[in-house]
Design an enzyme around this catalytic site. Sequence first.
Site, PDB file in Angstrom:
ATOM      1  N   HIS A  93       0.818  -1.220   0.000  1.00 20.35           N
ATOM      2  CA  HIS A  93       0.000   0.000   0.000  1.00 20.35           C
ATOM      3  C   HIS A  93       0.850   1.268   0.000  1.00 20.35           C
ATOM      4  O   HIS A  93       0.355   2.350  -0.299  1.00 20.35           O
ATOM      5  CB  HIS A  93      -0.988   0.001   1.177  1.00 20.35           C
ATOM      6  CG  HIS A  93      -0.401   0.295   2.511  1.00 20.35           C
ATOM      7  ND1 HIS A  93      -0.039  -0.693   3.410  1.00 20.35           N
ATOM      8  CD2 HIS A  93      -0.113   1.474   3.122  1.00 20.35           C
ATOM      9  CE1 HIS A  93       0.444  -0.128   4.507  1.00 20.35           C
ATOM     10  NE2 HIS A  93       0.416   1.182   4.357  1.00 20.35           N
ATOM     11  N   ASP A 132      -0.278  -7.559   1.356  1.00 17.16           N
ATOM     12  CA  ASP A 132       0.271  -6.201   1.454  1.00 17.16           C
ATOM     13  C   ASP A 132       1.791  -6.240   1.594  1.00 17.16           C
ATOM     14  O   ASP A 132       2.341  -5.969   2.665  1.00 17.16           O
ATOM     15  CB  ASP A 132      -0.375  -5.483   2.645  1.00 17.16           C
ATOM     16  CG  ASP A 132      -0.070  -3.998   2.666  1.00 17.16           C
ATOM     17  OD1 ASP A 132       0.406  -3.476   1.649  1.00 17.16           O
ATOM     18  OD2 ASP A 132      -0.316  -3.361   3.716  1.00 17.16           O
ATOM     19  N   SER A 186       4.135   2.501   8.222  1.00 18.33           N
ATOM     20  CA  SER A 186       3.711   1.531   7.218  1.00 18.33           C
ATOM     21  C   SER A 186       4.906   0.942   6.488  1.00 18.33           C
ATOM     22  O   SER A 186       5.826   1.657   6.088  1.00 18.33           O
ATOM     23  CB  SER A 186       2.784   2.197   6.199  1.00 18.33           C
ATOM     24  OG  SER A 186       1.520   2.431   6.755  1.00 18.33           O
TER      25      SER A 186
END
Length: 454
Positions: free
Chosen positions: A257, A304, A401
């Site tokens: 992502h 992901d 992230s």
Amino acid sequence: MGENDPPAVEAPFSFRSLFGLDDLKISPVAPDADAVAAQILSLLPLKFFPIIVIGIIALILALAIGLGIHFDCSGKYRCRSSFKCIELIARCDGVSDCKDGEDEYRCVRVGGQNAVLQVFTAASWKTMCSDDWKGHYANVACAQLGFPSYVSSDNLRVSSLEGQFREEFVSIDHLLPDDKVTALHHSVYVREGCASGHVVTLQCTACGHRRGYSSRIVGGNMSLLSQWPWQASLQFQGYHLCGGSVITPLWIITAAHCVYDLYLPKSWTIQVGLVSLLDNPAPSHLVEKIVYHSKYKPKRLGNDIALMKLAGPLTFNEMIQPVCLPNSEENFPDGKVCWTSGWGATEDGAGDASPVLNHAAVPLISNKICNHRDVYGGIISPSMLCAGYLTGGVDSCQGDSGGPLVCQERRLWKLVGATSFGIGCAEVNKPGVYTRVTSFLDWIHEQMERDLKT
């Protein structure tokens, strides 16, 4: 119908209009052709309706059967690039049966707590006996894992193995000349046991070492230089956007992502060997290639994971070191305390990234607990894992992230997860959710192996 179109007048229902028969054009063939044409049109729906219905049903059944055949590959290998199924015996047999030869990748792995070498041949994973093994074969094995060289190859007693690693065995065919051993799965034969009583262990890269350690990072502590030497800052057009983990001099693991829709390599730079994002002397490294998982699901955040390849290799030192990938079938128990790090916001809702690297200790949480209706309510898949505290207080946040979740095993730090998502930051019953790296080892090694061959 457009917003400005006049409302349509509802026409009386007819099977003719339903099947488009009103649009038929029939050329006259007799003086009373118009009457004949009208008669034909009036008869078509009644005459052909049963046939059309039967045809539609047959088409639906054919599609259902076809899809069932294509997607139900029970006991077989399904080519990811198509609907084709092949027998397991055809995987890693030296013949490319799938598009792009994908069935001839993922044929070697290192498994279990002891890093045992295994080869996929004759429809299953088999452990490599040390009989007839030569040290330079380790170069071949590591190349099939995407590493350009190897660090060490040793042997281990069969009696020391976990159960699944002592069921089937292979050895290198000693009749093959050394220069013909270019792929292990083409060079082995199956045997019932190891005459030597030993199997091969393999280490392809020196990794997982750091200089000591001293709670993301909400509730976290500021990190010291070289404390997390595999931590990378992924910067989009010069601004820190995500974290990442160094696994080789050329490769960084992060979250899909982070790069989805932002996949132009020239827009990215990487910095490693730093703690502060402000006034740091660390050089920026250019990115050559970005690969994210083809089955990444933005809405559900499945798969992901992504890889970034640098334009030039990193030079390792005390401040820059790779983290180890876990081994296949390696388990990390629930409750084990691991560590997450990054430049994420240190207060929920703060928004801005922290100017300094932070870290936090977080225990692993079982997927069963994480899928409880009061936690994430069933959205956590087997390829995800949770870590943190159900009471809140410590978590990874925005900006973290793609960054690492690492656990120490046998004095080596291993990349267990890549930060994926969460609800809020450090909230009650909302621990951090990470991509489970062991679920994607085959994918990681395949990308690296393909690149090594180009």
